[in-house]
Design a protein around this motif. Sequence first.
Motif, short mmCIF file in Angstrom:
data_model
loop_
_atom_site.label_atom_id
_atom_site.label_comp_id
_atom_site.label_asym_id
_atom_site.label_seq_id
_atom_site.Cartn_x
_atom_site.Cartn_y
_atom_site.Cartn_z
N UNK A 95 3.23 12.41 -19.13
CA UNK A 95 4.28 13.25 -18.56
C UNK A 95 4.79 12.61 -17.27
N UNK A 96 5.86 13.15 -16.78
CA UNK A 96 6.49 12.60 -15.57
C UNK A 96 5.79 13.12 -14.32
N UNK A 97 5.35 12.21 -13.48
CA UNK A 97 4.78 12.58 -12.18
C UNK A 97 5.93 12.65 -11.17
N UNK A 98 6.16 13.80 -10.54
CA UNK A 98 7.28 13.94 -9.61
C UNK A 98 7.14 13.01 -8.41
N UNK A 99 8.27 12.59 -7.88
CA UNK A 99 8.26 11.72 -6.70
C UNK A 99 7.64 12.43 -5.50
N UNK A 100 7.76 13.74 -5.45
CA UNK A 100 7.16 14.48 -4.35
C UNK A 100 5.64 14.32 -4.35
N UNK A 101 5.07 14.25 -5.53
CA UNK A 101 3.63 14.05 -5.63
C UNK A 101 3.25 12.65 -5.19
N UNK A 102 4.07 11.68 -5.53
CA UNK A 102 3.80 10.29 -5.14
C UNK A 102 3.93 10.09 -3.64
N UNK A 103 4.79 10.85 -3.01
CA UNK A 103 5.04 10.68 -1.58
C UNK A 103 3.93 11.25 -0.72
N UNK A 104 3.10 12.10 -1.28
CA UNK A 104 1.99 12.69 -0.53
C UNK A 104 0.81 11.72 -0.57
N UNK A 105 0.50 11.10 0.56
CA UNK A 105 -0.55 10.09 0.61
C UNK A 105 -1.93 10.66 0.25
N UNK A 106 -2.10 11.95 0.45
CA UNK A 106 -3.38 12.57 0.11
C UNK A 106 -3.67 12.44 -1.39
N UNK A 107 -2.62 12.51 -2.21
CA UNK A 107 -2.78 12.42 -3.66
C UNK A 107 -3.16 11.01 -4.12
N UNK A 108 -2.97 10.03 -3.24
CA UNK A 108 -3.24 8.64 -3.61
C UNK A 108 -4.49 8.09 -2.94
N UNK A 109 -5.26 8.95 -2.33
CA UNK A 109 -6.45 8.51 -1.60
C UNK A 109 -7.40 7.72 -2.50
N UNK A 110 -7.80 6.55 -2.02
CA UNK A 110 -8.78 5.72 -2.73
C UNK A 110 -8.20 4.79 -3.77
N UNK A 111 -6.95 4.96 -4.14
CA UNK A 111 -6.37 4.13 -5.19
C UNK A 111 -6.03 2.73 -4.71
N UNK A 112 -5.88 2.55 -3.43
CA UNK A 112 -5.53 1.21 -2.93
C UNK A 112 -6.63 0.20 -3.20
N UNK A 113 -7.87 0.69 -3.37
CA UNK A 113 -8.99 -0.22 -3.66
C UNK A 113 -9.20 -0.43 -5.16
N UNK A 114 -8.46 0.31 -5.96
CA UNK A 114 -8.64 0.22 -7.41
C UNK A 114 -7.52 -0.54 -8.12
N UNK A 115 -6.44 -0.77 -7.41
CA UNK A 115 -5.27 -1.40 -8.04
C UNK A 115 -4.89 -2.66 -7.27
N UNK A 116 -4.81 -3.81 -7.95
CA UNK A 116 -4.35 -5.03 -7.28
C UNK A 116 -2.86 -4.91 -6.93
N UNK A 117 -2.48 -5.54 -5.85
CA UNK A 117 -1.07 -5.49 -5.40
C UNK A 117 -0.60 -4.04 -5.25
N UNK A 118 -1.44 -3.25 -4.61
CA UNK A 118 -1.20 -1.81 -4.53
C UNK A 118 0.15 -1.48 -3.90
N UNK A 119 0.46 -2.10 -2.78
CA UNK A 119 1.70 -1.78 -2.06
C UNK A 119 2.93 -2.09 -2.91
N UNK A 120 2.93 -3.25 -3.56
CA UNK A 120 4.05 -3.61 -4.41
C UNK A 120 4.16 -2.67 -5.61
#
Length: 250
Positions: A33-58
């Motif tokens: 399903x579609x994840x809303x951009x509002x959900x993506x913009x909340x950094x709390x929802x993305x906690x810990x994912x920067x260590x699980x995904x290569x090239x996270x920022x890009x």
Amino acid sequence: MSGNSHSTSSRMSMGDGSWISWFLNLQGNEFLCRVPHEYLQDKFNLTGLENSVPNYSQALGVLMDLEFDSKCWDNSIDSHSAELLYGLIHARYILTPLGVDDMLFKYERGEFGSCPRVYCKGQRVLPVGLSDQVGQSHVKVYCPRCHDIFQPRSRCAMLDGAMFGTGFPHMFLMQLPALRPQPPKEKYVARLYGFQLHKKALVPSISPERKVPTSAATTTNTTNTASVAGSSSMSMPSSVPSRSMRRLNI
């Protein structure tokens, strides 16, 4: 449909020029399903994912891109990272009330398929992962009637199970208890000539090879030995055995 379902339909069918829209329209991604951009913009929802995904920022930048042009796809950006990040975010989003509502819309339309068991009578199923770690297994479907899992019958079977996680169907049914079906009342009973088979008849044997009864094996061996002895005595004169045996030894 209720007003809430109508808003869900509008939200999920909303098309734009984003990378997410392009990704969801690919064949084999219909379970997502579609994840809303509002959900993506909340950094709390993305906690810990920067260590699980290569090239996270890009990868996050690709997900947030509202003017994505697939014809001008930048090969310097690893598309796998963007797909991986979206899948992990998706697994978190569908556990939220809004995400459950979005998946309910797909569930009611039968987009996840139905249970293959005869006595479940076409019960609709829900996607589930066998692991929350990426790369462990492909997505499966869970039947809320018989409480078992099966291989999806659609091209979505190649999706990573971590995109849905191990707990989605249970959270879905906890938030929507009215959708919990009754367990099947009927169960298949093995019969032969109309008689129900004993449980022992359905238990696999200890050895995969077919065992010959001891009495039969003894009789067979005795018969074979006698046949060999008889044929030997009939074909060999009394004066020949020693010379024949010497030739066989050579």
